[in-house]
Design an enzyme around this catalytic site. Structure first.
Site, PDB file in Angstrom:
ATOM      1  N   GLY A 255       0.848  -1.204   0.000  1.00 44.18           N
ATOM      2  CA  GLY A 255       0.000   0.000   0.000  1.00 44.18           C
ATOM      3  C   GLY A 255       0.877   1.245   0.000  1.00 44.18           C
ATOM      4  O   GLY A 255       0.687   2.168  -0.808  1.00 44.18           O
ATOM      5  N   HIS A 256       1.863   1.281   0.899  1.00 44.23           N
ATOM      6  CA  HIS A 256       2.805   2.403   0.925  1.00 44.23           C
ATOM      7  C   HIS A 256       3.580   2.477  -0.395  1.00 44.23           C
ATOM      8  O   HIS A 256       3.795   3.553  -0.944  1.00 44.23           O
ATOM      9  CB  HIS A 256       3.819   2.239   2.067  1.00 44.23           C
ATOM     10  CG  HIS A 256       3.225   2.209   3.436  1.00 44.23           C
ATOM     11  ND1 HIS A 256       3.138   1.053   4.188  1.00 44.23           N
ATOM     12  CD2 HIS A 256       2.690   3.189   4.209  1.00 44.23           C
ATOM     13  CE1 HIS A 256       2.586   1.325   5.354  1.00 44.23           C
ATOM     14  NE2 HIS A 256       2.298   2.614   5.401  1.00 44.23           N
TER      15      HIS A 256
ATOM     16  N   GLN B  67      -0.318  11.205  17.666  1.00 41.59           N
ATOM     17  CA  GLN B  67      -1.601  10.832  17.054  1.00 41.59           C
ATOM     18  C   GLN B  67      -2.171   9.543  17.630  1.00 41.59           C
ATOM     19  O   GLN B  67      -3.215   9.076  17.184  1.00 41.59           O
ATOM     20  CB  GLN B  67      -1.473  10.741  15.534  1.00 41.59           C
ATOM     21  CG  GLN B  67      -0.678   9.553  15.018  1.00 41.59           C
ATOM     22  CD  GLN B  67      -0.456   9.650  13.516  1.00 41.59           C
ATOM     23  OE1 GLN B  67       0.299  10.489  13.051  1.00 41.59           O
ATOM     24  NE2 GLN B  67      -1.125   8.798  12.750  1.00 41.59           N
TER      25      GLN B  67
ATOM     26  N   GLY C 202      -3.015   7.890   1.112  1.00 37.60           N
ATOM     27  CA  GLY C 202      -3.817   6.761   0.646  1.00 37.60           C
ATOM     28  C   GLY C 202      -5.278   6.896   1.025  1.00 37.60           C
ATOM     29  O   GLY C 202      -5.611   7.337   2.133  1.00 37.60           O
TER      30      GLY C 202
HETATM   31  P1  AMP Z   1       0.628   4.890   7.691  1.00 35.32           P
HETATM   32  O1  AMP Z   1       2.039   4.403   7.685  1.00 35.32           O
HETATM   33  O2  AMP Z   1      -0.363   3.868   8.115  1.00 35.32           O
HETATM   34  O3  AMP Z   1       0.464   6.224   8.385  1.00 35.32           O
HETATM   35  O4  AMP Z   1       0.272   5.172   6.163  1.00 35.32           O
HETATM   36  C1  AMP Z   1       1.028   6.074   5.401  1.00 35.32           C
HETATM   37  C2  AMP Z   1       0.265   6.389   4.135  1.00 35.32           C
HETATM   38  O5  AMP Z   1       0.084   5.194   3.388  1.00 35.32           O
HETATM   39  C3  AMP Z   1      -1.133   6.953   4.417  1.00 35.32           C
HETATM   40  O6  AMP Z   1      -1.411   8.010   3.497  1.00 35.32           O
HETATM   41  C4  AMP Z   1      -2.023   5.758   4.199  1.00 35.32           C
HETATM   42  O7  AMP Z   1      -3.330   6.102   3.803  1.00 35.32           O
HETATM   43  C5  AMP Z   1      -1.278   5.044   3.082  1.00 35.32           C
HETATM   44  N1  AMP Z   1      -1.664   3.636   3.069  1.00 35.32           N
HETATM   45  C6  AMP Z   1      -1.578   2.746   4.086  1.00 35.32           C
HETATM   46  N2  AMP Z   1      -2.115   1.557   3.720  1.00 35.32           N
HETATM   47  C7  AMP Z   1      -2.547   1.708   2.446  1.00 35.32           C
HETATM   48  C8  AMP Z   1      -3.201   0.856   1.506  1.00 35.32           C
HETATM   49  N3  AMP Z   1      -3.540  -0.384   1.808  1.00 35.32           N
HETATM   50  N4  AMP Z   1      -3.497   1.350   0.284  1.00 35.32           N
HETATM   51  C9  AMP Z   1      -3.176   2.634  -0.039  1.00 35.32           C
HETATM   52  N5  AMP Z   1      -2.561   3.488   0.795  1.00 35.32           N
HETATM   53  C10 AMP Z   1      -2.252   3.043   2.020  1.00 35.32           C
END
Ligand code: AMP
Length: 296
Positions: A47-48, A72, A158
């Site tokens: 996803g990242h 957060q 995301g």
């Molecule tokens: P996080 O590390 O969870 O804060 O996520 C960092 C970024 O990656 C954020 O903008 C999330 O929305 C995006 N993100 C995390 N998981 C996914 C996913 N499965 N699909 C798309 N973007 C993602």
């Protein structure tokens, strides 16, 4: 600069200090190059990677921040459990073709406690905002700092965190960066069985991992159901069907306008309708979020 990966040699640069990153970006900008930023909390997955690849494609250089932001997390247990692996993160970032990782310490990001308060109702106060008090304030604190530090042309977020994008868009206007910084929204990436990819998925036991895909299964089925049922009936069916799975418990499911995030009462209330859900999975429990578009 930090060389974090032991035997593995990185072509990309990893910075821990704000000043070092800024010195580097000063040179980048002097050459007229564009800068993309992908803010993350680490434990990176596909996803990242989709966000990073998109930034690499659309910008001359890409900075991926890896920072587990304590402000957060309203639940300290959640913060303690959160997976961390900077070495693997650096490899993934490099594999996606990005030039820089920014991995500051908490002390580096917050030399003093951040006392700023951000509120962008209704986007920041409904759903996650109501269930996780202070969460979006912390998100705004860290994202605004990252924007000030990196001064990106584009920042990538995301749709997995649907509500976060709506809040960040308000933040960018509020801090006066709306004209120079574009927020790029990227589609959610799922596992083959439909489960939304998330760093928290690695915390699921084998049994929990096996039941978690029911969340998206029910959401997907509800799109067809919604065509001949009311918003309320669709809402109730999703909640009932997920709660019927042993080990899953819905915290909230709201069918909202995709921009304001306010509840819709009828399908005709808006042209853009999204269902946002948070589900507790298993005994720990692990909190999983997902969404489905009914009208886009
Ligand atoms: P996080 O590390 O969870 O804060 O996520 C960092 C970024 O990656 C954020 O903008 C999330 O929305 C995006 N993100 C995390 N998981 C996914 C996913 N499965 N699909 C798309 N973007 C993602």
């Amino acid at each position: 600069m930090l060389l974090c990966t032991g035997n593995y040699k990185l072509a990309m640069k990893v910075f821990e200090k704000i000043v070092d990153l800024q010195n580097e970006l000063f040179l980048v900008r002097k050459e007229g190059k564009s800068v993309g930023l992908v803010p993350t909390m680490g434990a990176l997955h596909e996803g990242h990677a989709s966000l990073i690849r998109r930034s690499v494609k659309e910008n001359d250089v890409t900075v991926v921040s890896v920072f587990l932001n304590p402000t957060q997390f309203n639940d300290k247990g959640d913060l303690e459990r959160y997976p961390r692996n900077l070495k693997a993160d650096c490899k993934l970032v490099e594999g996606c073709g990005a030039q820089y990782v920014f991995a500051p310490s908490v002390q580096e990001m917050y030399p003093e406690p951040d006392t700023r308060q951000f509120e962008f109702p209704p986007q920041s106060t409904v759903m996650e905002g109501a269930k996780r008090p202070g969460h979006f304030n912390g998100v705004c604190q860290v994202v605004s700092r990252l924007f000030y530090i990196v001064r990106p042309n584009r920042a990538y977020f995301g749709e997995k965190d649907w509500q976060q994008i709506a809040v960040v868009k308000r933040l960018v206007d509020y801090i006066g960066m709306g004209k120079t910084l574009k927020i790029v929204e990227c589609p959610i990436v799922r596992e083959d069985d439909g489960l939304a990819m998330s760093s928290r998925n690695s915390l699921l036991t084998k049994e929990e991992r096996a039941i978690a895909p029911n969340i998206y299964r029910v959401l997907k089925e509800s799109v067809e159901y919604a065509k001949s049922h009311t918003v309320e009936e669709t809402h109730d069916k999703v909640v009932a069907d997920i709660n019927a799975v042993d080990g899953l418990e819905v915290e909230y499911f709201e069918i909202v306008d995709g921009n304001t995030l306010l509840d819709v009462k009828s399908w005709d209330d808006s042209d853009y309708v999204v269902g946002c859900i948070t589900v507790y999975c298993g005994k720990t429990p692990i909190r999983l979020i997902d969404h489905i578009k009914y009208k886009a």
